[in-house]
Design an enzyme around this catalytic site. Structure first.
Site, PDB file in Angstrom:
ATOM      1  N   GLU A   1     -23.126  13.795 -40.788  1.00  0.00           N
ATOM      2  CA  GLU A   1     -22.858  13.068 -39.558  1.00  0.00           C
ATOM      3  C   GLU A   1     -23.177  11.611 -39.862  1.00  0.00           C
ATOM      4  OE1 GLU A   1     -23.586  10.877 -36.232  1.00  0.00           O
ATOM      5  OE2 GLU A   1     -25.402  11.749 -37.011  1.00  0.00           O
TER       6      GLU A   1
ATOM      7  N   GLU B   1     -21.577   3.281 -40.510  1.00  0.00           N
ATOM      8  CA  GLU B   1     -22.918   3.091 -41.067  1.00  0.00           C
ATOM      9  C   GLU B   1     -23.008   3.240 -42.591  1.00  0.00           C
ATOM     10  OE1 GLU B   1     -25.342   5.874 -38.924  1.00  0.00           O
ATOM     11  OE2 GLU B   1     -25.343   4.638 -37.147  1.00  0.00           O
TER      12      GLU B   1
END
Length: 98
Positions: A48, A57
Site C-alpha cells: 500500500e 510517496e
C-alpha cells in the site's frame, strides 16, 4: 494500516488456503527492509504505497530498494504493478450554490 496488518496476520495463521501457500505478512517500511528480517524470499509483494491522496510517496524508489535487499526474487510480482496518478476537476451544484 495497523488494523489491516492484524487481520492479514490472523488470516495467515488460521486460513487453510493461506497456510497452504506459506503466506508471510511483514509489517515494515520497505526502505528499511533487510534480508535478516524475513526467513523467506518473496514471490509476490502486495503493498500500500499510494498514500491517502494517491501521491505515490516514492513508490518506484521503494520497490527498487526491495530488489537490492535480496528479500524478493527478480521474478517477483508487485501488486500494484503500475498505476497512474491524475487530477480531475470536480463539479457540484451544491458547491456552486454555497
Amino acid at each position: 494500516n495497523p488494523s489491516a496488518v492484524v487481520y492479514l496476520q490472523s488470516m495467515a495463521r488460521h486460513d487453510p488456503l493461506w497456510k497452504r501457500f506459506n503466506v508471510v505478512v511483514v509489517e515494515a517500511d520497505m526502505r528499511d527492509m533487510k534480508r535478516s528480517m524475513v526467513n523467506v524470499v518473496a514471490d509476490i509483494v502486495i503493498t500500500e504505497l499510494l498514500g491517502s491522496f494517491g501521491d505515490n510517496e516514492l513508490s518506484p524508489e521503494c520497490i527498487e530498494s526491495l530488489y537490492k535487499t535480496g528479500c524478493i526474487r527478480q521474478s517477483c510480482v508487485c501488486i500494484p504493478s503500475h498505476y497512474a496518478s491524475y487530477l480531475a476537476p470536480v463539479s457540484s451544484l451544491r458547491l456552486h450554490s454555497e
